[in-house]
Design a protein around this motif. Structure first.
Motif, PDB file in Angstrom:
ATOM      1  N   HIS A 117      -9.867   7.600  13.990  1.00 30.59           N
ATOM      2  CA  HIS A 117      -8.572   6.942  13.783  1.00 30.59           C
ATOM      3  C   HIS A 117      -8.507   6.114  12.512  1.00 30.59           C
ATOM      4  CE1 HIS A 117      -8.710   7.640  18.192  1.00 30.59           C
ATOM      5  NE2 HIS A 117      -7.501   8.097  17.925  1.00 30.59           N
ATOM      6  N   GLY A 118      -9.605   6.038  11.776  1.00 27.73           N
ATOM      7  CA  GLY A 118      -9.621   5.233  10.564  1.00 27.73           C
ATOM      8  C   GLY A 118      -9.779   3.760  10.888  1.00 27.73           C
ATOM      9  N   GLU A 119     -10.080   3.003   9.877  1.00 28.16           N
ATOM     10  CA  GLU A 119     -10.304   1.565  10.056  1.00 28.16           C
ATOM     11  C   GLU A 119      -9.055   0.736   9.780  1.00 28.16           C
ATOM     12  OE1 GLU A 119     -12.961  -0.212  11.171  1.00 28.16           O
ATOM     13  OE2 GLU A 119     -14.049   1.631  11.637  1.00 28.16           O
ATOM     14  N   ALA A 120      -8.083   1.295   9.074  1.00 32.07           N
ATOM     15  CA  ALA A 120      -6.872   0.535   8.751  1.00 32.07           C
ATOM     16  C   ALA A 120      -5.695   1.490   8.597  1.00 32.07           C
ATOM     17  CB  ALA A 120      -7.065  -0.255   7.458  1.00 32.07           C
ATOM     18  N   ALA A 121      -4.515   0.970   8.861  1.00 31.34           N
ATOM     19  CA  ALA A 121      -3.296   1.759   8.726  1.00 31.34           C
ATOM     20  C   ALA A 121      -2.841   1.789   7.265  1.00 31.34           C
ATOM     21  CB  ALA A 121      -2.184   1.151   9.577  1.00 31.34           C
ATOM     22  N   VAL A 122      -2.286   2.906   6.859  1.00 32.16           N
ATOM     23  CA  VAL A 122      -1.645   2.996   5.547  1.00 32.16           C
ATOM     24  C   VAL A 122      -0.336   2.208   5.664  1.00 32.16           C
ATOM     25  CG1 VAL A 122      -0.576   4.530   3.854  1.00 32.16           C
ATOM     26  CG2 VAL A 122      -2.694   5.234   5.009  1.00 32.16           C
ATOM     27  N   PRO A 123      -0.174   1.148   4.874  1.00 36.05           N
ATOM     28  CA  PRO A 123       1.017   0.303   5.006  1.00 36.05           C
ATOM     29  C   PRO A 123       2.317   1.081   4.772  1.00 36.05           C
ATOM     30  CG  PRO A 123      -0.602  -0.725   3.548  1.00 36.05           C
ATOM     31  CD  PRO A 123      -1.069   0.674   3.822  1.00 36.05           C
ATOM     32  N   ASP A 124       3.300   0.786   5.594  1.00 38.03           N
ATOM     33  CA  ASP A 124       4.657   1.318   5.444  1.00 38.03           C
ATOM     34  C   ASP A 124       4.742   2.841   5.477  1.00 38.03           C
ATOM     35  OD1 ASP A 124       5.673  -1.328   5.140  1.00 38.03           O
ATOM     36  OD2 ASP A 124       5.038  -1.293   3.039  1.00 38.03           O
ATOM     37  N   ALA A 125       3.744   3.493   6.060  1.00 33.60           N
ATOM     38  CA  ALA A 125       3.757   4.962   6.130  1.00 33.60           C
ATOM     39  C   ALA A 125       4.608   5.421   7.303  1.00 33.60           C
ATOM     40  CB  ALA A 125       2.343   5.503   6.274  1.00 33.60           C
ATOM     41  N   ASP A 126       5.328   6.506   7.066  1.00 39.81           N
ATOM     42  CA  ASP A 126       6.078   7.144   8.136  1.00 39.81           C
ATOM     43  C   ASP A 126       5.118   7.974   8.978  1.00 39.81           C
ATOM     44  OD1 ASP A 126       8.532   6.100   7.299  1.00 39.81           O
ATOM     45  OD2 ASP A 126       8.895   7.781   5.936  1.00 39.81           O
ATOM     46  N   ASP A 127       5.634   8.524  10.035  1.00 42.11           N
ATOM     47  CA  ASP A 127       4.888   9.394  10.935  1.00 42.11           C
ATOM     48  C   ASP A 127       4.472  10.660  10.190  1.00 42.11           C
ATOM     49  OD1 ASP A 127       4.186  11.175  12.965  1.00 42.11           O
ATOM     50  OD2 ASP A 127       5.684  10.392  14.333  1.00 42.11           O
ATOM     51  N   TRP A 128       3.196  11.020  10.255  1.00 41.76           N
ATOM     52  CA  TRP A 128       2.691  12.253   9.638  1.00 41.76           C
ATOM     53  C   TRP A 128       2.481  13.329  10.690  1.00 41.76           C
ATOM     54  CZ3 TRP A 128      -1.336  11.856   5.130  1.00 41.76           C
ATOM     55  CH2 TRP A 128      -0.789  11.120   4.081  1.00 41.76           C
ATOM     56  N   GLY A 129       3.026  13.167  11.839  1.00 46.41           N
ATOM     57  CA  GLY A 129       2.885  14.127  12.935  1.00 46.41           C
ATOM     58  C   GLY A 129       2.968  13.391  14.259  1.00 46.41           C
ATOM     59  N   TYR A 130       1.889  12.692  14.587  1.00 45.06           N
ATOM     60  CA  TYR A 130       1.829  11.876  15.800  1.00 45.06           C
ATOM     61  C   TYR A 130       1.425  10.467  15.409  1.00 45.06           C
ATOM     62  CZ  TYR A 130       2.175  16.167  18.463  1.00 45.06           C
ATOM     63  OH  TYR A 130       2.610  17.353  18.995  1.00 45.06           O
ATOM     64  N   GLY A 131       2.189   9.889  14.532  1.00 46.99           N
ATOM     65  CA  GLY A 131       1.917   8.544  14.057  1.00 46.99           C
ATOM     66  C   GLY A 131       1.596   8.543  12.582  1.00 46.99           C
ATOM     67  N   PRO A 132       1.540   7.348  12.001  1.00 46.66           N
ATOM     68  CA  PRO A 132       1.253   7.228  10.574  1.00 46.66           C
ATOM     69  C   PRO A 132      -0.236   7.463  10.288  1.00 46.66           C
ATOM     70  CG  PRO A 132       1.529   5.060  11.554  1.00 46.66           C
ATOM     71  CD  PRO A 132       1.839   6.063  12.625  1.00 46.66           C
ATOM     72  N   PRO A 133      -0.570   7.772   9.038  1.00 46.53           N
ATOM     73  CA  PRO A 133      -1.965   7.970   8.673  1.00 46.53           C
ATOM     74  C   PRO A 133      -2.713   6.646   8.634  1.00 46.53           C
ATOM     75  CG  PRO A 133      -0.612   7.990   6.722  1.00 46.53           C
ATOM     76  CD  PRO A 133       0.329   7.907   7.890  1.00 46.53           C
ATOM     77  N   ARG A 134      -4.019   6.773   8.722  1.00 47.08           N
ATOM     78  CA  ARG A 134      -4.916   5.637   8.578  1.00 47.08           C
ATOM     79  C   ARG A 134      -5.938   6.016   7.514  1.00 47.08           C
ATOM     80  NH1 ARG A 134      -4.427   1.716  12.341  1.00 47.08           N
ATOM     81  NH2 ARG A 134      -6.652   1.212  12.360  1.00 47.08           N
ATOM     82  N   TYR A 135      -6.830   5.115   7.177  1.00 46.24           N
ATOM     83  CA  TYR A 135      -7.748   5.432   6.082  1.00 46.24           C
ATOM     84  C   TYR A 135      -9.091   4.743   6.226  1.00 46.24           C
ATOM     85  CZ  TYR A 135      -6.732   0.892   3.938  1.00 46.24           C
ATOM     86  OH  TYR A 135      -6.606  -0.455   3.687  1.00 46.24           O
ATOM     87  N   LEU A 136     -10.028   5.256   5.422  1.00 49.73           N
ATOM     88  CA  LEU A 136     -11.333   4.648   5.218  1.00 49.73           C
ATOM     89  C   LEU A 136     -11.519   4.443   3.723  1.00 49.73           C
ATOM     90  CD1 LEU A 136     -13.569   6.912   7.504  1.00 49.73           C
ATOM     91  CD2 LEU A 136     -12.646   4.643   8.057  1.00 49.73           C
ATOM     92  N   THR A 137     -12.109   3.339   3.346  1.00 48.00           N
ATOM     93  CA  THR A 137     -12.451   3.083   1.942  1.00 48.00           C
ATOM     94  C   THR A 137     -13.679   3.922   1.570  1.00 48.00           C
ATOM     95  OG1 THR A 137     -13.969   1.298   2.484  1.00 48.00           O
ATOM     96  CG2 THR A 137     -11.628   0.688   2.156  1.00 48.00           C
ATOM     97  N   PRO A 138     -13.954   4.072   0.281  1.00 43.88           N
ATOM     98  CA  PRO A 138     -15.178   4.776  -0.114  1.00 43.88           C
ATOM     99  C   PRO A 138     -16.441   4.162   0.506  1.00 43.88           C
ATOM    100  CG  PRO A 138     -13.717   4.602  -1.991  1.00 43.88           C
ATOM    101  CD  PRO A 138     -13.113   3.767  -0.902  1.00 43.88           C
ATOM    102  N   GLU A 139     -16.482   2.843   0.621  1.00 40.03           N
ATOM    103  CA  GLU A 139     -17.644   2.183   1.232  1.00 40.03           C
ATOM    104  C   GLU A 139     -17.767   2.573   2.700  1.00 40.03           C
ATOM    105  OE1 GLU A 139     -15.145   0.524  -0.482  1.00 40.03           O
ATOM    106  OE2 GLU A 139     -16.288   0.339  -2.342  1.00 40.03           O
ATOM    107  N   GLN A 140     -16.658   2.641   3.418  1.00 44.96           N
ATOM    108  CA  GLN A 140     -16.681   3.037   4.826  1.00 44.96           C
ATOM    109  C   GLN A 140     -17.056   4.512   4.976  1.00 44.96           C
ATOM    110  OE1 GLN A 140     -12.665   1.649   5.474  1.00 44.96           O
ATOM    111  NE2 GLN A 140     -13.377  -0.157   6.612  1.00 44.96           N
ATOM    112  N   VAL A 141     -16.618   5.343   4.047  1.00 45.79           N
ATOM    113  CA  VAL A 141     -16.991   6.759   4.073  1.00 45.79           C
ATOM    114  C   VAL A 141     -18.502   6.885   3.873  1.00 45.79           C
ATOM    115  CG1 VAL A 141     -16.780   8.977   2.859  1.00 45.79           C
ATOM    116  CG2 VAL A 141     -14.730   7.632   3.380  1.00 45.79           C
ATOM    117  N   ARG A 142     -19.071   6.108   2.947  1.00 49.25           N
ATOM    118  CA  ARG A 142     -20.522   6.136   2.725  1.00 49.25           C
ATOM    119  C   ARG A 142     -21.270   5.707   3.988  1.00 49.25           C
ATOM    120  NH1 ARG A 142     -19.285   4.692  -2.351  1.00 49.25           N
ATOM    121  NH2 ARG A 142     -19.429   2.476  -2.019  1.00 49.25           N
ATOM    122  N   ALA A 143     -20.797   4.640   4.617  1.00 51.38           N
ATOM    123  CA  ALA A 143     -21.443   4.164   5.850  1.00 51.38           C
ATOM    124  C   ALA A 143     -21.348   5.227   6.946  1.00 51.38           C
ATOM    125  CB  ALA A 143     -20.800   2.857   6.317  1.00 51.38           C
TER     126      ALA A 143
END
Length: 175
Positions: free
Chosen positions: A81-107
């Protein structure tokens, strides 16, 4: 309609822009998905197995089982589900997208390298997923094996490794 767990690798600059302009990011990811599907079709038609590393992937309907199993394993990053929501994003299917930073991807890539699919699903059966009401419940109620989940997990491991090696962040959503 099924809920499909989707991922897209993004450079730090693309992630920054996506956080400020989620409509741009949706269009960009859509273009990547279309181009990758077309390239895969062309590669298969040519009988070749070589292609560039994918920027996008999905884990089909295995996303909720993966989330359940990763929480059970005390995984350090929420790669479903990602660590944080993309601010002000509309629904991309079943809710807005979330994201991981490059540091979180490395971890996440480091932690994924430590846990095999076999180890992730060890001691868990379909009845456990059904009892926890993991999507899609009907699959687990029928007693289907966790091979499907392990296969998608094993695809996530190199996907995250490649993203980490390239210094990418990640967008994720249910489509």
């Amino acid at each position: 309609m099924s809920m499909i767990g989707q991922y897209a690798c993004v450079t730090p600059a693309e992630l920054d822009r996506a956080l400020g302009d989620p409509e741009w990011a949706l269009e960009l990811v859509g273009e990547w998905m279309e181009a990758e599907a077309e390239a895969e079709t062309e590669t298969e038609a040519a009988g070749s197995s070589q292609s560039a590393p994918a920027r996008c992937m999905d884990v089909d309907k295995a996303w909720d089982a993966l989330g359940f199993l990763l929480r059970r394993a005390a995984f350090p990053v929420d790669i479903v589900h990602g660590e944080a929501a993309v601010p002000d994003a509309d629904d991309w299917g079943y809710g807005p997208p979330r994201y991981l930073t490059p540091e979180q991807v490395r971890a996440a890539a480091g932690a994924l390298a430590e846990i095999s699919g076999e180890r992730l699903t060890e001691g868990v059966g379909p009845a456990d997923l059904a009892a926890a009401e993991v999507y899609p419940a009907i699959v687990w109620e029928r007693g289907e094996s966790l091979d499907y989940v392990r296969e998608h997990y094993e695809q996530l491991r190199p996907f995250f490794r490649t993203a980490a090696d390239q210094g990418d962040g990640m967008l994720m959503w249910l489509g």
